[in-house]
Design an enzyme around this catalytic site. Structure first.
Site, mmCIF file in Angstrom:
data_model
loop_
_atom_site.group_PDB
_atom_site.id
_atom_site.type_symbol
_atom_site.label_atom_id
_atom_site.label_comp_id
_atom_site.label_asym_id
_atom_site.label_seq_id
_atom_site.Cartn_x
_atom_site.Cartn_y
_atom_site.Cartn_z
ATOM 1 N N SER A 146 0.858 -1.194 0.000
ATOM 2 C CA SER A 146 0.000 0.000 0.000
ATOM 3 C C SER A 146 0.886 1.233 0.000
ATOM 4 O O SER A 146 2.048 1.176 0.419
ATOM 5 C CB SER A 146 -0.866 -0.025 1.263
ATOM 6 O OG SER A 146 -1.466 1.234 1.472
ATOM 7 N N TYR A 159 -1.776 -1.004 10.595
ATOM 8 C CA TYR A 159 -1.924 -1.337 9.167
ATOM 9 C C TYR A 159 -0.722 -0.819 8.375
ATOM 10 O O TYR A 159 -0.096 -1.577 7.612
ATOM 11 C CB TYR A 159 -3.224 -0.739 8.612
ATOM 12 C CG TYR A 159 -3.363 -0.939 7.121
ATOM 13 C CD1 TYR A 159 -3.643 -2.202 6.600
ATOM 14 C CD2 TYR A 159 -3.192 0.118 6.226
ATOM 15 C CE1 TYR A 159 -3.752 -2.400 5.233
ATOM 16 C CE2 TYR A 159 -3.294 -0.071 4.857
ATOM 17 C CZ TYR A 159 -3.578 -1.333 4.363
ATOM 18 O OH TYR A 159 -3.670 -1.535 3.010
HETATM 19 N N1 LIG Z 1 -8.736 -0.825 -1.278
HETATM 20 C C1 LIG Z 1 -7.762 0.004 -0.977
HETATM 21 O O1 LIG Z 1 -7.960 1.224 -0.880
HETATM 22 C C2 LIG Z 1 -6.358 -0.535 -0.793
HETATM 23 C C3 LIG Z 1 -5.297 0.380 -0.831
HETATM 24 C C4 LIG Z 1 -4.006 -0.087 -0.656
HETATM 25 C C5 LIG Z 1 -3.765 -1.433 -0.459
HETATM 26 N N2 LIG Z 1 -4.816 -2.301 -0.420
HETATM 27 C C6 LIG Z 1 -4.506 -3.721 -0.164
HETATM 28 O O2 LIG Z 1 -5.068 -4.496 -1.204
HETATM 29 C C7 LIG Z 1 -5.315 -5.820 -0.721
HETATM 30 C C8 LIG Z 1 -6.721 -6.240 -1.128
HETATM 31 O O3 LIG Z 1 -7.635 -5.375 -0.484
HETATM 32 P P1 LIG Z 1 -9.033 -4.961 -1.138
HETATM 33 O O4 LIG Z 1 -9.024 -3.504 -1.312
HETATM 34 O O5 LIG Z 1 -9.344 -5.818 -2.294
HETATM 35 O O6 LIG Z 1 -9.994 -5.274 0.116
HETATM 36 P P2 LIG Z 1 -11.287 -6.212 0.222
HETATM 37 O O7 LIG Z 1 -12.237 -5.905 -0.867
HETATM 38 O O8 LIG Z 1 -11.738 -6.058 1.643
HETATM 39 O O9 LIG Z 1 -10.693 -7.687 0.012
HETATM 40 C C9 LIG Z 1 -9.870 -8.289 0.981
HETATM 41 C C10 LIG Z 1 -9.660 -9.744 0.642
HETATM 42 O O10 LIG Z 1 -8.812 -10.317 1.657
HETATM 43 C C11 LIG Z 1 -9.429 -11.500 2.144
HETATM 44 N N3 LIG Z 1 -9.150 -11.736 3.561
HETATM 45 C C12 LIG Z 1 -9.241 -10.883 4.599
HETATM 46 N N4 LIG Z 1 -9.009 -11.518 5.761
HETATM 47 C C13 LIG Z 1 -8.783 -12.827 5.446
HETATM 48 C C14 LIG Z 1 -8.511 -13.997 6.222
HETATM 49 N N5 LIG Z 1 -8.454 -13.962 7.555
HETATM 50 N N6 LIG Z 1 -8.330 -15.171 5.573
HETATM 51 C C15 LIG Z 1 -8.422 -15.227 4.221
HETATM 52 N N7 LIG Z 1 -8.669 -14.162 3.443
HETATM 53 C C16 LIG Z 1 -8.855 -12.973 4.046
HETATM 54 C C17 LIG Z 1 -10.936 -11.245 1.980
HETATM 55 O O11 LIG Z 1 -11.626 -12.497 1.877
HETATM 56 P P3 LIG Z 1 -12.657 -13.067 2.979
HETATM 57 O O12 LIG Z 1 -13.222 -11.903 3.735
HETATM 58 O O13 LIG Z 1 -13.664 -13.827 2.166
HETATM 59 O O14 LIG Z 1 -11.806 -13.973 3.824
HETATM 60 C C18 LIG Z 1 -10.968 -10.515 0.635
HETATM 61 O O15 LIG Z 1 -10.968 -11.431 -0.415
HETATM 62 C C19 LIG Z 1 -5.075 -5.764 0.780
HETATM 63 O O16 LIG Z 1 -3.815 -6.321 1.085
HETATM 64 C C20 LIG Z 1 -5.097 -4.290 1.112
HETATM 65 O O17 LIG Z 1 -4.326 -3.986 2.248
HETATM 66 C C21 LIG Z 1 -6.100 -1.890 -0.581
#
Ligand SMILES: NC(=O)c1ccc[n+]([C@@H]2O[C@H](COP(=O)([O-])OP(=O)(O)OC[C@H]3O[C@@H](n4cnc5c(N)ncnc54)[C@H](OP(=O)(O)O)[C@@H]3O)[C@@H](O)[C@H]2O)c1
Length: 287
Positions: A146, A159
């Site tokens: 991130s 985080y």
């Molecule tokens: N969206 C943003 O603004 C942003 C910005 C910078 C970085 N990121 C990074 O991008 C990545 C993906 O995030 P996203 O934005 O796509 O968020 P999201 O829509 O909330 O998706 C998160 C994913 O992680 C999985 N996950 C969470 N806890 C888990 C667990 N205990 N076991 C297995 N799977 C788990 C969730 O699946 P389940 O809930 O089904 O387990 C879901 O598939 C993350 O690493 C996040 O830190 C996001």
């Protein structure tokens, strides 16, 4: 870059049930041969499997419902992977979560979940899969970090610290593997409209992780396209979105004391002890 770079690859994507992970599955589906999809919500993985089968009927898909907070589950999954004989060509360590609010008010379960998923599971999967890639003589690792990894972030302290770990680990692995056919790329997105903010916000009263101004928000499709381009071109790091990139380049050149001043402006002055109160330093030392 053409997506055909990934033709016939076997890909493992964590966090495939939503957001960025699901989009990786969608964009890779037309060309790769095999996908292992990890997340807790099995219904979401099954729905995604049906969708991907429409895109590519020949695609072999292994949905693996799994809680990445639980080390024994992660270990069992890696054992299954070994026994299956699947050779992962592209490991996308994407699963992750945030928590928004002051550290002092955090629930330990949420802090622990971030440490387990963002750091521990990512490291362990890499630890188990990298040696097999080395034996195969090729492979790519894409770690999702991130922009929060570039600076301390008040109200997202844990985080941001977990993501600093991910960026640091990725850069170091990349350097270690420079003389091999293995690549390591770290994806550092700014705000992306996914379920991330809903998960990061705490229940009850308190701050809410605001949706960033539209100009800083990058669509999930663009984030994933840029990330796959970066892997194909063997780039070390990718920050999707021209404006986010510019902002982060500026931040990188700011000395820490300027950042501290900016935090003060944003968060206000720290709470002062009541008038006439003298701290008991001796008592503090004995705590
Ligand atoms: N969206 C943003 O603004 C942003 C910005 C910078 C970085 N990121 C990074 O991008 C990545 C993906 O995030 P996203 O934005 O796509 O968020 P999201 O829509 O909330 O998706 C998160 C994913 O992680 C999985 N996950 C969470 N806890 C888990 C667990 N205990 N076991 C297995 N799977 C788990 C969730 O699946 P389940 O809930 O089904 O387990 C879901 O598939 C993350 O690493 C996040 O830190 C996001």
């Amino acid at each position: 870059m053409s997506i055909s770079y990934f033709a016939e690859c076997t890909v493992l994507i964590t966090g495939a049930s939503a957001g960025i992970g699901r989009e990786f599955a969608r964009q890779l589906a037309p060309v790769v041969s095999t996908m292992v999809l990890v997340a807790r919500r099995s219904d979401r993985l099954e729905t995604l499997e049906l969708e991907l089968k429409v895109i590519n009927p020949d695609l072999e898909i292994f949905p693996r419902p799994l809680d990445l907070r639980d080390h024994s589950e992660v270990e069992r999954f890696c054992d299954w992977l070994d026994e299956s004989g699947l050779a992962i060509d592209l490991l996308i360590n994407n699963a992750g979560l945030g928590d928004y609010g002051p550290f002092a008010d955090s629930e330990w379960e949420r802090i622990d979940a971030m440490l387990q998923v963002n750091i521990h599971a990512l490291t362990y999967l890499t630890y188990r899969i990298l040696p097999k890639m080395q034996r195969a003589g090729c492979g790519a690792i894409l770690n999702v970090s991130s922009t929060a990894s570039f600076l301390p972030v008040p109200n997202m302290a844990t985080y941001a610290a977990t993501k600093a770990y991910v960026t640091s680990l990725s850069e170091a692995l990349r350097a270690e593997l420079r003389n091999s056919n293995l690549t390591v790329t770290v994806l550092c997105p700014g705000p992306v409209p996914t379920e991330f903010a809903d998960v990061a916000n705490r229940a009850g009263p308190g701050g809410t992780l605001k949706v960033a101004p539209e100009i800083f928000t990058v669509p999930v499709q663009d984030v994933v396209r840029d990330a796959l381009n970066a892997v194909a071109r063997d780039r070390a790091r990718v920050v999707p979105g021209a404006l986010v990139n510019l902002a982060m380049t500026t931040v990188a050149f700011l000395p820490m004391f300027i950042k501290r001043l900016l935090y003060q402006l944003k968060l206000g002055q720290p709470a002062r002890p009541p008038e006439g109160h003298t701290p008991d330093y001796q008592a503090m030392g004995t705590r």
